[in-house]
Design a protein around this motif. Sequence first.
Motif, PDB file in Angstrom:
ATOM      1  N   LYS A 124      59.716  14.025  60.647  1.00  0.00           N
ATOM      2  CA  LYS A 124      58.374  14.605  60.568  1.00  0.00           C
ATOM      3  C   LYS A 124      57.475  13.697  59.733  1.00  0.00           C
ATOM      4  O   LYS A 124      56.347  13.387  60.115  1.00  0.00           O
ATOM      5  CB  LYS A 124      58.425  16.004  59.960  1.00  0.00           C
ATOM      6  CG  LYS A 124      57.056  16.653  59.803  1.00  0.00           C
ATOM      7  CD  LYS A 124      57.192  18.024  59.149  1.00  0.00           C
ATOM      8  CE  LYS A 124      55.854  18.670  58.954  1.00  0.00           C
ATOM      9  NZ  LYS A 124      55.091  18.157  57.836  1.00  0.00           N
ATOM     10  N   ALA A 125      57.995  13.255  58.589  1.00  0.00           N
ATOM     11  CA  ALA A 125      57.215  12.366  57.722  1.00  0.00           C
ATOM     12  C   ALA A 125      56.881  11.056  58.434  1.00  0.00           C
ATOM     13  O   ALA A 125      55.756  10.555  58.349  1.00  0.00           O
ATOM     14  CB  ALA A 125      57.975  12.093  56.426  1.00  0.00           C
ATOM     15  N   ALA A 127      56.670  10.601  61.706  1.00  0.00           N
ATOM     16  CA  ALA A 127      55.706  10.888  62.777  1.00  0.00           C
ATOM     17  C   ALA A 127      54.306  11.041  62.200  1.00  0.00           C
ATOM     18  O   ALA A 127      53.323  10.541  62.765  1.00  0.00           O
ATOM     19  CB  ALA A 127      56.108  12.153  63.535  1.00  0.00           C
ATOM     20  N   GLU A 128      54.182  11.714  61.054  1.00  0.00           N
ATOM     21  CA  GLU A 128      52.878  11.873  60.410  1.00  0.00           C
ATOM     22  C   GLU A 128      52.310  10.525  59.986  1.00  0.00           C
ATOM     23  O   GLU A 128      51.119  10.258  60.148  1.00  0.00           O
ATOM     24  CB  GLU A 128      52.985  12.811  59.212  1.00  0.00           C
ATOM     25  CG  GLU A 128      53.191  14.256  59.612  1.00  0.00           C
ATOM     26  CD  GLU A 128      53.495  15.173  58.434  1.00  0.00           C
ATOM     27  OE1 GLU A 128      53.922  14.670  57.359  1.00  0.00           O
ATOM     28  OE2 GLU A 128      53.325  16.393  58.598  1.00  0.00           O
ATOM     29  N   GLU A 129      53.166   9.655  59.433  1.00  0.00           N
ATOM     30  CA  GLU A 129      52.721   8.318  59.022  1.00  0.00           C
ATOM     31  C   GLU A 129      52.267   7.500  60.226  1.00  0.00           C
ATOM     32  O   GLU A 129      51.240   6.821  60.179  1.00  0.00           O
ATOM     33  CB  GLU A 129      53.834   7.587  58.280  1.00  0.00           C
ATOM     34  CG  GLU A 129      54.116   8.122  56.901  1.00  0.00           C
ATOM     35  CD  GLU A 129      55.328   7.468  56.241  1.00  0.00           C
ATOM     36  OE1 GLU A 129      55.808   6.423  56.750  1.00  0.00           O
ATOM     37  OE2 GLU A 129      55.796   8.004  55.231  1.00  0.00           O
ATOM     38  N   ALA A 130      53.038   7.548  61.305  1.00  0.00           N
ATOM     39  CA  ALA A 130      52.687   6.786  62.503  1.00  0.00           C
ATOM     40  C   ALA A 130      51.375   7.292  63.097  1.00  0.00           C
ATOM     41  O   ALA A 130      50.527   6.494  63.522  1.00  0.00           O
ATOM     42  CB  ALA A 130      53.807   6.878  63.542  1.00  0.00           C
ATOM     43  N   ALA A 131      51.187   8.603  63.119  1.00  0.00           N
ATOM     44  CA  ALA A 131      49.945   9.173  63.650  1.00  0.00           C
ATOM     45  C   ALA A 131      48.759   8.774  62.771  1.00  0.00           C
ATOM     46  O   ALA A 131      47.707   8.379  63.280  1.00  0.00           O
ATOM     47  CB  ALA A 131      50.055  10.698  63.742  1.00  0.00           C
ATOM     48  N   ALA A 132      48.939   8.847  61.466  1.00  0.00           N
ATOM     49  CA  ALA A 132      47.861   8.479  60.546  1.00  0.00           C
ATOM     50  C   ALA A 132      47.514   6.994  60.676  1.00  0.00           C
ATOM     51  O   ALA A 132      46.338   6.616  60.626  1.00  0.00           O
ATOM     52  CB  ALA A 132      48.256   8.806  59.107  1.00  0.00           C
ATOM     53  N   ALA A 133      48.521   6.161  60.876  1.00  0.00           N
ATOM     54  CA  ALA A 133      48.292   4.719  61.024  1.00  0.00           C
ATOM     55  C   ALA A 133      47.453   4.417  62.255  1.00  0.00           C
ATOM     56  O   ALA A 133      46.734   3.420  62.301  1.00  0.00           O
ATOM     57  CB  ALA A 133      49.617   3.966  61.093  1.00  0.00           C
ATOM     58  N   GLU A 134      47.539   5.286  63.269  1.00  0.00           N
ATOM     59  CA  GLU A 134      46.765   5.089  64.490  1.00  0.00           C
ATOM     60  C   GLU A 134      45.548   6.001  64.553  1.00  0.00           C
ATOM     61  O   GLU A 134      44.915   6.134  65.595  1.00  0.00           O
ATOM     62  CB  GLU A 134      47.668   5.299  65.708  1.00  0.00           C
ATOM     63  CG  GLU A 134      48.772   4.264  65.774  1.00  0.00           C
ATOM     64  CD  GLU A 134      49.664   4.447  66.984  1.00  0.00           C
ATOM     65  OE1 GLU A 134      49.187   4.982  67.992  1.00  0.00           O
ATOM     66  OE2 GLU A 134      50.840   4.043  66.909  1.00  0.00           O
ATOM     67  N   ASN A 135      45.264   6.650  63.419  1.00  0.00           N
ATOM     68  CA  ASN A 135      44.105   7.536  63.302  1.00  0.00           C
ATOM     69  C   ASN A 135      44.135   8.638  64.366  1.00  0.00           C
ATOM     70  O   ASN A 135      43.125   8.923  65.001  1.00  0.00           O
ATOM     71  CB  ASN A 135      42.796   6.742  63.358  1.00  0.00           C
ATOM     72  CG  ASN A 135      41.648   7.537  62.781  1.00  0.00           C
ATOM     73  OD1 ASN A 135      41.862   8.482  62.026  1.00  0.00           O
ATOM     74  ND2 ASN A 135      40.440   7.165  63.146  1.00  0.00           N
ATOM     75  N   LEU A 136      45.313   9.238  64.562  1.00  0.00           N
ATOM     76  CA  LEU A 136      45.495  10.323  65.519  1.00  0.00           C
ATOM     77  C   LEU A 136      46.075  11.528  64.796  1.00  0.00           C
ATOM     78  O   LEU A 136      46.704  11.391  63.754  1.00  0.00           O
ATOM     79  CB  LEU A 136      46.482   9.919  66.628  1.00  0.00           C
ATOM     80  CG  LEU A 136      46.065   8.817  67.584  1.00  0.00           C
ATOM     81  CD1 LEU A 136      47.242   8.436  68.474  1.00  0.00           C
ATOM     82  CD2 LEU A 136      44.897   9.271  68.427  1.00  0.00           C
ATOM     83  N   SER A 137      45.879  12.701  65.368  1.00  0.00           N
ATOM     84  CA  SER A 137      46.590  13.877  64.866  1.00  0.00           C
ATOM     85  C   SER A 137      48.041  13.739  65.297  1.00  0.00           C
ATOM     86  O   SER A 137      48.362  12.992  66.228  1.00  0.00           O
ATOM     87  CB  SER A 137      45.994  15.159  65.437  1.00  0.00           C
ATOM     88  OG  SER A 137      46.285  15.261  66.821  1.00  0.00           O
ATOM     89  N   VAL A 138      48.914  14.455  64.617  1.00  0.00           N
ATOM     90  CA  VAL A 138      50.326  14.411  64.984  1.00  0.00           C
ATOM     91  C   VAL A 138      50.499  14.905  66.416  1.00  0.00           C
ATOM     92  O   VAL A 138      51.265  14.331  67.198  1.00  0.00           O
ATOM     93  CB  VAL A 138      51.189  15.237  64.002  1.00  0.00           C
ATOM     94  CG1 VAL A 138      52.640  15.307  64.463  1.00  0.00           C
ATOM     95  CG2 VAL A 138      51.125  14.630  62.605  1.00  0.00           C
ATOM     96  N   ASN A 139      49.757  15.947  66.787  1.00  0.00           N
ATOM     97  CA  ASN A 139      49.865  16.473  68.149  1.00  0.00           C
ATOM     98  C   ASN A 139      49.465  15.419  69.185  1.00  0.00           C
ATOM     99  O   ASN A 139      50.185  15.185  70.155  1.00  0.00           O
ATOM    100  CB  ASN A 139      49.003  17.724  68.303  1.00  0.00           C
ATOM    101  CG  ASN A 139      49.211  18.389  69.630  1.00  0.00           C
ATOM    102  OD1 ASN A 139      50.294  18.856  69.920  1.00  0.00           O
ATOM    103  ND2 ASN A 139      48.164  18.410  70.446  1.00  0.00           N
ATOM    104  N   ALA A 140      48.320  14.767  68.973  1.00  0.00           N
ATOM    105  CA  ALA A 140      47.871  13.742  69.923  1.00  0.00           C
ATOM    106  C   ALA A 140      48.862  12.580  69.970  1.00  0.00           C
ATOM    107  O   ALA A 140      49.151  12.034  71.034  1.00  0.00           O
ATOM    108  CB  ALA A 140      46.476  13.246  69.538  1.00  0.00           C
ATOM    109  N   TRP A 141      49.405  12.215  68.801  1.00  0.00           N
ATOM    110  CA  TRP A 141      50.377  11.113  68.758  1.00  0.00           C
ATOM    111  C   TRP A 141      51.640  11.497  69.524  1.00  0.00           C
ATOM    112  O   TRP A 141      52.178  10.689  70.280  1.00  0.00           O
ATOM    113  CB  TRP A 141      50.698  10.771  67.302  1.00  0.00           C
ATOM    114  CG  TRP A 141      51.607   9.592  67.161  1.00  0.00           C
ATOM    115  CD1 TRP A 141      51.276   8.269  67.186  1.00  0.00           C
ATOM    116  CD2 TRP A 141      53.035   9.640  66.998  1.00  0.00           C
ATOM    117  NE1 TRP A 141      52.398   7.499  67.039  1.00  0.00           N
ATOM    118  CE2 TRP A 141      53.490   8.312  66.920  1.00  0.00           C
ATOM    119  CE3 TRP A 141      53.953  10.666  66.907  1.00  0.00           C
ATOM    120  CZ2 TRP A 141      54.824   7.987  66.755  1.00  0.00           C
ATOM    121  CZ3 TRP A 141      55.290  10.344  66.739  1.00  0.00           C
ATOM    122  CH2 TRP A 141      55.721   9.020  66.666  1.00  0.00           C
TER     123      TRP A 141
END
Length: 174
Positions: A124-125, A127-141
Amino acid sequence: MNLTPYVDHLRQELAVAAEAGGEDARAVAERLIAPLESATRLTMLNVLSAAMDEVTRDLAPGSVDVRLRGGDPDFVVTPPPVVEAFEAPAAAAPARPAPAPAPVPDAEDGGTARINLRLPMHLKAQAEEAAAAENLSVNAWLVRTVADALRPRDPAPVSHSVPGGGSSFTGWAR
């Protein structure tokens, strides 16, 4: 978004209605206030969540998420990534392919569906980091990642060595 004014309004309307019914109605209304407050908050959250799902469909690959903070909903807007034309690559950064946009559901897909996903905390952590790195919500990522994983792939490149010649050929094999 603070739901308290809306719940207070419901409480006032119930009190006004109970006044017309006398003392017994007022006592019943006082006993109903707490369960009605909880039901009202839950209903409002469901309505807000459904509305944000529709907004997200129109905003894809961006998204709008509804999160609870202290019992009140909070909206987190993730705009679609902006790709600038003629952007010069950074000298030290390795070239990365542009992320594929999240698929936009159409009528044939039947819209969107909810799914509960339980991840171990470390995933989870990440996935959240990867989504934030791409400026996306976790759901969109997650939507984009699942869509990318299900996309048909080209065959892998194969390398062949010529015996005795020391040369190699690189190409695609079927």
